[in-house]
Design a protein around this motif. Structure first.
Motif, PDB file in Angstrom:
ATOM      1  N   ASN A   1      37.706   6.753   2.224  1.00 21.53           N
ATOM      2  CA  ASN A   1      38.701   7.049   1.202  1.00 21.53           C
ATOM      3  C   ASN A   1      39.549   8.267   1.527  1.00 21.53           C
ATOM      4  O   ASN A   1      40.307   8.737   0.690  1.00 21.53           O
ATOM      5  CB  ASN A   1      38.020   7.246  -0.158  1.00 21.53           C
ATOM      6  CG  ASN A   1      37.365   5.972  -0.623  1.00 21.53           C
ATOM      7  OD1 ASN A   1      37.905   4.892  -0.439  1.00 21.53           O
ATOM      8  ND2 ASN A   1      36.197   6.096  -1.212  1.00 21.53           N
ATOM      9  N   LEU A   2      39.435   8.779   2.738  1.00 22.71           N
ATOM     10  CA  LEU A   2      40.206   9.941   3.155  1.00 22.71           C
ATOM     11  C   LEU A   2      41.644   9.521   3.428  1.00 22.71           C
ATOM     12  O   LEU A   2      41.893   8.545   4.142  1.00 22.71           O
ATOM     13  CB  LEU A   2      39.589  10.563   4.403  1.00 22.71           C
ATOM     14  CG  LEU A   2      40.313  11.772   4.978  1.00 22.71           C
ATOM     15  CD1 LEU A   2      40.289  12.922   3.987  1.00 22.71           C
ATOM     16  CD2 LEU A   2      39.669  12.175   6.290  1.00 22.71           C
ATOM     17  N   HIS A   3      42.570  10.241   2.852  1.00 19.69           N
ATOM     18  CA  HIS A   3      43.992   9.965   3.059  1.00 19.69           C
ATOM     19  C   HIS A   3      44.616  11.182   3.730  1.00 19.69           C
ATOM     20  O   HIS A   3      44.556  12.282   3.192  1.00 19.69           O
ATOM     21  CB  HIS A   3      44.683   9.691   1.719  1.00 19.69           C
ATOM     22  CG  HIS A   3      46.161   9.550   1.829  1.00 19.69           C
ATOM     23  ND1 HIS A   3      46.762   8.428   2.347  1.00 19.69           N
ATOM     24  CD2 HIS A   3      47.161  10.396   1.504  1.00 19.69           C
ATOM     25  CE1 HIS A   3      48.075   8.594   2.336  1.00 19.69           C
ATOM     26  NE2 HIS A   3      48.338   9.776   1.824  1.00 19.69           N
ATOM     27  N   ILE A   4      45.173  11.003   4.890  1.00 25.80           N
ATOM     28  CA  ILE A   4      45.832  12.086   5.617  1.00 25.80           C
ATOM     29  C   ILE A   4      47.275  12.159   5.126  1.00 25.80           C
ATOM     30  O   ILE A   4      48.014  11.179   5.190  1.00 25.80           O
ATOM     31  CB  ILE A   4      45.819  11.842   7.139  1.00 25.80           C
ATOM     32  CG1 ILE A   4      44.395  11.639   7.648  1.00 25.80           C
ATOM     33  CG2 ILE A   4      46.530  12.980   7.867  1.00 25.80           C
ATOM     34  CD1 ILE A   4      43.486  12.816   7.481  1.00 25.80           C
ATOM     35  N   VAL A   5      47.666  13.318   4.630  1.00 26.70           N
ATOM     36  CA  VAL A   5      49.041  13.508   4.165  1.00 26.70           C
ATOM     37  C   VAL A   5      49.867  13.964   5.363  1.00 26.70           C
ATOM     38  O   VAL A   5      49.713  15.087   5.837  1.00 26.70           O
ATOM     39  CB  VAL A   5      49.109  14.547   3.020  1.00 26.70           C
ATOM     40  CG1 VAL A   5      50.550  14.763   2.587  1.00 26.70           C
ATOM     41  CG2 VAL A   5      48.254  14.094   1.847  1.00 26.70           C
ATOM     42  N   ASP A   6      50.728  13.078   5.830  1.00 29.69           N
ATOM     43  CA  ASP A   6      51.539  13.399   6.996  1.00 29.69           C
ATOM     44  C   ASP A   6      53.025  13.511   6.647  1.00 29.69           C
ATOM     45  O   ASP A   6      53.885  13.365   7.508  1.00 29.69           O
ATOM     46  CB  ASP A   6      51.310  12.378   8.109  1.00 29.69           C
ATOM     47  CG  ASP A   6      51.656  10.959   7.677  1.00 29.69           C
ATOM     48  OD1 ASP A   6      52.005  10.757   6.493  1.00 29.69           O
ATOM     49  OD2 ASP A   6      51.577  10.049   8.525  1.00 29.69           O
ATOM     50  N   HIS A   7      53.308  13.774   5.384  1.00 29.26           N
ATOM     51  CA  HIS A   7      54.684  13.924   4.939  1.00 29.26           C
ATOM     52  C   HIS A   7      55.357  15.054   5.722  1.00 29.26           C
ATOM     53  O   HIS A   7      54.756  16.108   5.925  1.00 29.26           O
ATOM     54  CB  HIS A   7      54.702  14.227   3.432  1.00 29.26           C
ATOM     55  CG  HIS A   7      56.058  14.144   2.826  1.00 29.26           C
ATOM     56  ND1 HIS A   7      57.019  15.108   3.005  1.00 29.26           N
ATOM     57  CD2 HIS A   7      56.615  13.201   2.043  1.00 29.26           C
ATOM     58  CE1 HIS A   7      58.106  14.774   2.353  1.00 29.26           C
ATOM     59  NE2 HIS A   7      57.883  13.613   1.757  1.00 29.26           N
ATOM     60  N   PRO A   8      56.580  14.862   6.178  1.00 31.37           N
ATOM     61  CA  PRO A   8      57.263  15.890   6.970  1.00 31.37           C
ATOM     62  C   PRO A   8      57.352  17.248   6.262  1.00 31.37           C
ATOM     63  O   PRO A   8      57.252  18.286   6.916  1.00 31.37           O
ATOM     64  CB  PRO A   8      58.660  15.304   7.207  1.00 31.37           C
ATOM     65  CG  PRO A   8      58.503  13.843   7.026  1.00 31.37           C
ATOM     66  CD  PRO A   8      57.395  13.646   6.040  1.00 31.37           C
TER      67      PRO A   8
END
Length: 181
Positions: A4-11
């Motif tokens: 359930n880990l979500h990596i936030v890769d938003h610029p």
């Protein structure tokens, strides 16, 4: 390992993390960047919250609208997570705040709970664990550099704040070991 880990890769998050990690970042700028990153992360973390429909009165007319329907709590991991509480409360002012203290055992590398203000029952639907965490979580390796005789760290580009917000393995390890999560 963490399904359930979500990596936030938003610029925008990546950009602000880059600024935050720079050795020349001032304490005031660091705090502001942590605030901004916390808000952006909370925005991402709350993307799937449940809502319910209700009818409201606007200045012009009645309309169908959406309102959060879940009870939400914030659990800052002491002490680093405290810096994330106020920005997230700006977004979720009715959230309850509980506290959890963890450190990483130097021999086993597993999290050890030393303080808990979590209720015995779960009155919440969603708990957001707030933990910017330290790179060197072993005792004395983060903001306690003087205990390690590392008085030269600031001249080498390390700051107490700069070594604090790096990764969140402590909270992830702790949550992985809890069957109720």
């Amino acid at each position: 390992m963490f399904p359930n880990l979500h990596i936030v890769d938003h610029p925008l998050v990546q950009h602000k993390l880059t600024l935050l990690r720079r050795k020349e970042e001032s304490t005031g700028s660091f705090r502001q960047l942590l605030r901004e990153i916390s808000i952006l992360l909370a925005y991402e973390a709350t993307r799937d919250l449940d809502t319910r429909s209700l009818e409201i009165e606007t200045p012009l007319t009645r309309m169908a609208a959406q309102q959060l329907s879940q009870r939400i709590g914030l659990v800052p991991i002491l002490r680093a997570g405290l810096g994330m509480v106020d920005p997230v409360l700006d977004l979720l002012p009715n959230a309850e705040v509980w506290h959890l203290g963890l450190y990483r055992d130097e021999e086993t590398a597993r999290p050890v709970e030393y303080y808990s203000k979590l209720p015995a029952y779960s009155p919440l639907d969603v708990a957001l664990v707030l933990d910017p965490v330290q790179l060197g979580e072993c005792q004395g390796m983060h903001h306690g550099t003087n205990r390690q005789g590392r008085f030269d760290w600031p001249s080498r580009g390390y700051t107490p704040a700069g070594t604090e917000v790096w990764n969140a393995m402590r909270a992830l390890d702790y949550l992985r070991d809890r069957p109720d999560v």
